[in-house]
Motif scaffolding. Structure first.
Motif, PDB file in Angstrom:
ATOM      1  N   ASP A   9       0.821  -1.207   0.000  1.00 37.17           N
ATOM      2  CA  ASP A   9       0.000   0.000   0.000  1.00 37.17           C
ATOM      3  C   ASP A   9       0.860   1.264   0.000  1.00 37.17           C
ATOM      4  OD1 ASP A   9      -2.189  -1.613   0.086  1.00 37.17           O
ATOM      5  OD2 ASP A   9      -2.523  -1.405   2.249  1.00 37.17           O
ATOM      6  N   ILE A  10       0.449   2.251  -0.808  1.00 32.98           N
ATOM      7  CA  ILE A  10       1.141   3.532  -0.865  1.00 32.98           C
ATOM      8  C   ILE A  10       0.610   4.427   0.259  1.00 32.98           C
ATOM      9  CG2 ILE A  10       1.627   5.552  -2.290  1.00 32.98           C
ATOM     10  CD1 ILE A  10       1.096   3.798  -4.740  1.00 32.98           C
ATOM     11  N   ASP A 229      -5.499   4.130   2.822  1.00 38.64           N
ATOM     12  CA  ASP A 229      -4.361   3.913   1.923  1.00 38.64           C
ATOM     13  C   ASP A 229      -4.567   2.670   1.057  1.00 38.64           C
ATOM     14  OD1 ASP A 229      -2.995   6.140   2.769  1.00 38.64           O
ATOM     15  OD2 ASP A 229      -1.834   5.079   4.294  1.00 38.64           O
ATOM     16  N   THR A 233      -4.914   2.653  -3.030  1.00 39.53           N
ATOM     17  CA  THR A 233      -3.924   1.862  -3.770  1.00 39.53           C
ATOM     18  C   THR A 233      -4.592   0.790  -4.625  1.00 39.53           C
ATOM     19  OG1 THR A 233      -2.300   2.214  -2.004  1.00 39.53           O
ATOM     20  CG2 THR A 233      -1.868   0.432  -3.556  1.00 39.53           C
TER      21      THR A 233
END
Length: 316
Positions: A9-10, A229, A233
């Motif tokens: 996850d970013i 997040d 993502t």
């Protein structure tokens, strides 16, 4: 369908504050230019003369536009209607010059280049009509905003409704700010593009919000930041496919659609870019700062056969 799959996850929300400061500054500048410079309204809003002329052969719009421009009309809309031989010309109102005098002057110049051109009709669009159009446009914008808020509040939760409408208004004001700063012509077509951006932007927000709600049900050990997040993502591939294909079509109108579609496509281009940005860094971040929790989307219910306290409940 996914173009790619991101395994980790970013951390979008980690930098949410920085991006929202940028958004606030951009929004404030847009408001400043709107009040200081104002919008450069088209003939539909300010009033002017509408002419319809017909050619024996398909008309060269660039040539017609250049001919009218030589007469001193700097803000002229020239476009086909009905067929390639029929041309609609919108002239801005001029002081001490009547609508009939304007149309006669333009028709004489067009006949000098092509004697076969004929005038089909001419009419004057008064400023009162323009005021009505502006008022109706604001009403349409208001109804769209109210409808979006009601829809999101019913489908999700009030925190989503508030964050999404702030993000959508952020997109609209920035589009108007661009038109005010560069003094691009604001016409009915641009207004239609702004309304389209509202619906387009809220669609992206709904996709992310839906994934957030799904993640709250699926991942019980994640906190709110991690949930958001992961939701953003996991929808990146879908975002690239959807917005990329739409932007290709809009860019084709911007580059090859001529002056008639230029500002319409420009408004859509700005709206699509900022719509993606606002859905991620504005709407999702505001929902997080409003204190979004699992309990907001997944309500606790009581089991009838619970062997414990009769007031105890289970989260499902």
């Amino acid at each position: 369908m996914e173009l790619f799959k991101i395994k980790k996850d970013i951390p979008f929300m980690k930098n949410a504050l920085i991006f929202n400061v940028i958004s606030f500054v951009t929004f404030a500048l847009a408001v400043f230019f709107l009040f200081s410079r104002g919008l450069h309204l088209s003939v539909e809003f300010t009033g002017g003369t509408l002419m319809e002329v017909s050619y024996s052969q398909p008309a060269d719009l660039q040539k017609v536009r250049a001919t009218v421009a030589t007469l001193g009309f700097s803000e002229v809309q020239v476009q086909n209607f009905g067929s390639a031989r029929d041309v609609m010309i919108r002239l801005p109102a001029q002081k001490s010059v009547s609508s009939a005098q304007q149309s006669e002057k333009v028709l004489a110049a067009l006949k000098a280049n092509d004697p076969d051109v004929t005038l089909r009709r001419t009419e004057f669009v008064g400023p009162q009509v323009g005021d009505e159009l502006a008022e109706d446009g604001l009403k349409a914008l208001g109804f769209v905003v109210i409808g979006i808020m009601i829809y999101l509040a019913i489908r999700f939760e009030w925190k989503f409704a508030v964050s999404a409408i702030i993000a959508n208004l952020h997109d609209v004001i920035i589009i108007l700010g661009f038109f005010a700063f560069f003094q691009w012509e604001f016409s009915l077509a641009v207004l239609a593009a702004v309304l389209a951006v509202l619906g387009y932007s809220v669609n992206e927000s709904v996709v992310i919000f839906d994934r957030i709600r799904e993640n709250f049900r699926r991942y019980r050990k994640m906190n709110t930041v991690e949930i958001i997040d992961n939701a953003i993502t996991s929808t990146i591939s879908r975002t690239i496919i959807t917005h990329g294909s739409t932007q290709i079509m809009v860019l084709s109108m911007l580059l090859f659609g001529g002056e008639t579609l230029h500002y319409f496509a420009m408004a859509l281009t700005i709206g699509i870019c900022f719509g993606i940005y606002s859905s991620v860094f504005v709407a999702a971040a505001i929902a997080m700062w409003l204190g979004l929790q699992r309990e907001d989307l997944i309500k606790p219910i009581k089991k009838d056969n619970d062997p414990g306290d009769e007031n105890s409940g289970a989260v499902v």
